[in-house]
Design an enzyme around this catalytic site. Structure first.
Site, short mmCIF file in Angstrom:
data_model
loop_
_atom_site.label_atom_id
_atom_site.label_comp_id
_atom_site.label_asym_id
_atom_site.label_seq_id
_atom_site.Cartn_x
_atom_site.Cartn_y
_atom_site.Cartn_z
N ARG A 80 0.82 -1.15 0.06
CA ARG A 80 0.09 0.18 0.07
C ARG A 80 0.72 0.95 0.00
NH1 ARG A 80 -5.03 -2.14 2.38
NH2 ARG A 80 -5.10 -4.26 1.49
N GLU B 215 0.04 4.04 0.38
CA GLU B 215 -0.78 5.31 1.14
C GLU B 215 0.34 5.96 1.98
OE1 GLU B 215 -5.14 3.80 2.52
OE2 GLU B 215 -3.46 2.33 2.66
N ARG C 130 -0.92 2.14 13.07
CA ARG C 130 -1.44 0.91 12.41
C ARG C 130 -1.60 0.85 10.78
NH1 ARG C 130 -7.83 0.21 13.21
NH2 ARG C 130 -8.53 1.83 11.73
N HIS C 131 -0.78 1.51 10.48
CA HIS C 131 -0.64 1.42 8.81
C HIS C 131 0.92 1.10 8.36
CE1 HIS C 131 -4.80 3.17 8.58
NE2 HIS C 131 -4.86 2.35 7.57
N GLU D 80 -10.36 -2.20 13.82
CA GLU D 80 -10.83 -3.19 12.65
C GLU D 80 -9.46 -3.92 12.39
OE1 GLU D 80 -10.00 -1.98 8.89
OE2 GLU D 80 -10.31 -3.93 8.59
N SER E 53 -11.72 -7.32 7.06
CA SER E 53 -12.69 -6.71 6.26
C SER E 53 -13.05 -8.16 5.22
CB SER E 53 -12.20 -5.93 5.30
OG SER E 53 -12.33 -4.65 6.05
N ARG F 236 -1.32 -6.84 12.23
CA ARG F 236 -2.42 -6.32 13.18
C ARG F 236 -2.92 -7.40 14.06
NH1 ARG F 236 -6.67 -2.18 10.24
NH2 ARG F 236 -4.94 -0.91 9.24
#
Lengths: 548, 548
Positions: free
Chosen positions: A320, A322, A328-329, A471, A474, A522
């Site tokens: 990712r 991002e 948490r990323h 979270e 998913s 996670r």
């Protein structure tokens, strides 16, 4: 699925530097200069050590010289298979009393008592044993004691000695026996000026604060320094525990799914187009063709279902790009992905999640006690509360619970991090669990391939799963009809040309199916209530870090 | 480790197109036009089917209409949990005689017998069962038979019926029972004009040639077409077997290593610099910093050893940007990597290889019989010959064996593919094994981090492992002393700045260690004697292929 704000834990000084982009960039320049100075010091020190080694290795004046010294490099080039038996430090116990043991480990600590005695704490994979050198005629010379006390910490040494059992408890080591050293050889020296001291890196925040109250200033190793010198940092008992637990999480994931008829697959990480649309992809040139790194195995795992594998899982890196500067990323993490045919209802997928994770948590609590204790020593946490049958709430029920306590929230929007945490608290109070499933999310906040609800197209057959208010999973039923999938992709503004091979896969007969994705790091972070995902990634990658 | 020439198997027509770059490029244009035409045909067909579905779904004139038809999409959006019990096709056997079973599968074949009877072969995950519709008052109407015979092949259908046991053996299906259909619903239609027919894709070369001798021309699906429509291709029994075996290879690898104290880790695929030097790396921009995809976890798995994990393994993708157009090279494959502390000798690493692979081969032969048979049906091969204790030859012994049969070879160079094959033949003749270890390779042909031999710096503590004359594993003792590692890197022309964090890892005390790497796809390919590595990669990536 939730939108993210930078996270700050005001009570934890470790988290401060990297949460504000500005200060992180400034720090990174300072850090670079600091690292450069450190490197120079290290190189000088290494040269000094190398010179010292050659001078120390030969001591013609000591008739016991062959009982100690530096092992010549040539002897370490697979010179011979001696057939000698080696004992692991963790295996040293009272059963071996009076026996001679041969062990290899690191020098964790050295203490000289005058010139005739020395204590060396030897560490191997987190286990430690106290070794004692005492000047003894025909066995241990004063020069040998001097050699031992001159060893740099973290050096690798071989020790041969007799196991003894002391009358009192040994505090500074995990093993409750001692080794009376007869021979000691240095296999590989560490530089004397280590950038991180393992004792410092292993210290809990609590210990630092208690010392401070008592007027003592202990060294606190911040997160960036730990990551810069990760090879040293991962030697701490807590980190040894974290990554063994990570391995166990993966094992249980695999073994559970295999026992339920899933097949483990590997799908390509190099793909044409982007895996789920969006701009947060790493792009590259693939032999003249534009390509990118898969943000998830989503499309290919669905194609495996179209290819008759019935139930599949994949464990592999996901990428990712991002710019998420949160606790948490990560830009690269390990995805645990599942996809399966469903007969009637997406609850079949939630059933798998339920049984899989209850099995996992049970197994971690049962089989990883030592590792959990080691983590708890440094990073205190309470065991995760979870139910035998996992709680399932609908998104609407969740919204209702939040509204009842006055949280204003869009019923067709997504939950933000704060609402997720709040809902986690409410669920804990009401249902006594920190692990639950929230399902029937609004369609608008889910990816294009999510199946809408049969009774209300504003909602979808989807779910998120939470641990301790965050979270972690998913999942959803997917659209399995090609024309409908195309329609949904277009409605979501996807350039359908880039995913034509994916959509075509559904033209050859696709069964109804669903699945979910989990981040391995996670799971470990939240099961152990760690405050930063960088703690559960061996060599983390974030927008500012691509080394070591 | 061997240098590569493009490989051509003159007897296998499947291999022809992609082995010569020129013809492959030409074909690829033709192929593109063909694909475009096919897509248009498919879209037209899909529209026709859609139109047909709606007209067929409602038949007011038939009082038995509710026993068949197309399941409305809304019913497939998780409308209800009926609690009905589904039976897998592979579970259908004589024990279920006279019972009603509910099954979901694909229409593999349909045969009408007049207007009152039809046979439908239903397939689920490679298993097939014959289903029979017979016009019967109050149960099966002529319209229902017509509906069944109008289904397109590969469509997903639900069938409810009574299990019967025929007097004679059923040839066209794996299950030896029949289903007397009472209800049949189409869940998702496949387009009628499939780009690949599964029967064609599942056919052996032998069958095609025997038919040709008898004057019949059967369709041969070439490798590129298979890969273009991989979702259909992987539905063949052989492919279902290949990827279940791949999963099992990985399982045994993991379970064996875990049982010997190894820890599974995940290291980053995004790295600064290149993992082992060389130019065959995929480069990308990482948030403004130059980065590349790891060609192996080599450096990081060694760093995990420096970080006290003792024994580690990793299963993950590795990336090679090489322009290798051979039967055994891919641009992305799954690496099985091992790294471990060694006490004295690199034979400790070879011992692990030996036990691990003998365990693996035993287990595959024991537990994957059905899968191996399915592969053997299409791609004939003889079981691998291997010894209980794996043969170890030195490189010099190998050279000697080759020279004795007149093969001219540089004693300090590498073996080329041809010499490897030849040596494989000689070893098979002399030792009756197709699996052996060749060790003590010339230093010059190994990577910079390889430990030279103690007695001869022209050789190294390294090994390759061969299956059926092809290299499958490379391993070695590594240099664990930082100054020496730096010296070796410089001697090999590596830009040491790009690997400074790696070399620094050894300054903090590194134990002697070694390890090896294996390609998962190669293990499967060579165990099953497949002729192309693309057959053992689910969605292969080569210099010309980045889709599907």
């Amino acid at each position: 699925m939730a939108s993210e704000e930078p996270y700050q834990n005001p009570t934890n000084p470790e988290d401060q530097p990297q949460n504000e982009e500005g200060s992180a960039k400034k720090l990174s320049k300072k850090e670079a200069a600091k690292l450069e100075r450190l490197r120079k010091r290290q190189e000088a020190a290494a040269a000094a050590v190398a010179a010292n080694i050659s001078s120390m290795a030969i001591d013609d004046t000591d008739p016991l010289a062959e009982n100690y010294g530096d092992t010549p490099l040539d002897d370490l080039k697979s010179k011979e298979i001696s057939g000698r038996k080696w004992t692991e430090v963790k295996a040293l116990n009272e059963d071996l009393k009076d026996q001679v043991a041969l062990i290899r480990g690191r020098v964790q600590a050295i203490r000289a008592v005058g010139k005739k005695m020395a204590f060396v704490v030897l560490r191997e994979r987190g286990f430690t044993v106290q070794c004692i050198l005492t000047v003894t005629p025909d066995v241990v010379s004063a020069q040998m004691v001097k050699f031992a006390t001159s060893l740099s910490r973290e050096s690798i040494v071989d020790i041969e000695g007799v196991i003894t059992v002391p009358a009192t408890t040994i505090k500074g080591a995990t093993q409750q026996v001692e080794v009376q050293v007869k021979k000691i050889y240095c296999v590989n020296k560490a530089i004397p000026a280590l950038p991180i001291n393992i004792d410092d890196a292993a210290r809990s925040e609590e210990e630092i604060e208690n010392a401070l109250k008592a007027g003592e200033q202990l060294v606190r190793v911040n997160q960036d320094t730990r990551l810069n010198f990760r090879v040293l940092d991962i030697r701490t008992p807590a980190n040894q525990g974290i990554f063994r637990i990570q391995c166990q999480v993966e094992n249980i994931f695999r073994q559970f799914l295999l026992s339920e008829g899933f097949v483990g697959i590997h799908t390509p990480k190099l793909i044409a187009g982007s895996s789920e649309g969006g701009s947060a992809v790493f792009k590259l040139d693939y032999k003249g063709q534009p390509a990118c790194l898969a943000q998830s195995p989503q499309l290919h795992k669905q194609m495996a279902i179209c290819g008759d594998f019935g139930r599949v899982f994949e464990i592999g890196p996901v990428f990712r790009a991002e710019d998420s500067f949160t606790h948490r990323h990560l830009c690269e993490f390990t995805g645990l992905d599942v996809e399966m045919e469903i007969k009637e209802h997406y609850s079949e997928v939630m059933d798998v999640v339920d049984r899989l994770f209850v099995t996992m948590f049970d197994s971690l609590n049962d089989t990883c006690q030592k590792e959990l204790e080691a983590i708890n020593e440094q990073y205190r946490f309470k065991p995760l509360k979870y139910l035998r049958k996992t709680l399932r709430l609908t998104f609407e029920e969740g919204i209702q619970m939040l509204r009842e306590v006055g949280v204003e929230i869009d019923p067709l929007g997504d939950l933000n991090t704060e609402s997720e945490r709040k809902l986690g608290q409410l669920v804990l109070e009401k249902y006594d669990t920190e692990f639950y499933i929230l399902h029937r999310y609004p369609l608008a906040v889910r990816p294009f391939y999510t199946m809408p609800c049969y009774d209300n197209p504003l909602y979808s057959n989807s779910f998120d799963v939470f641990i301790r208010g965050e979270e972690i999973i998913s999942g959803a039923q997917r659209v399995h009809v090609p024309e409908y999938l195309l329609e949904r992709a277009q409605a979501c503004g996807i350039d359908v040309k880039t995913i034509s091979t994916y959509i075509d896969s559904f033209r050859y007969g696709a069964p109804p199916h669903g699945g979910f994705g989990v981040g391995l790091e996670r799971v470990v972070m939240l099961f152990c209530a760690l405050n930063n995902i960088r703690k559960s990634s061996l060599f983390p990658r974030d927008p500012q870090r691509i080394a070591p």
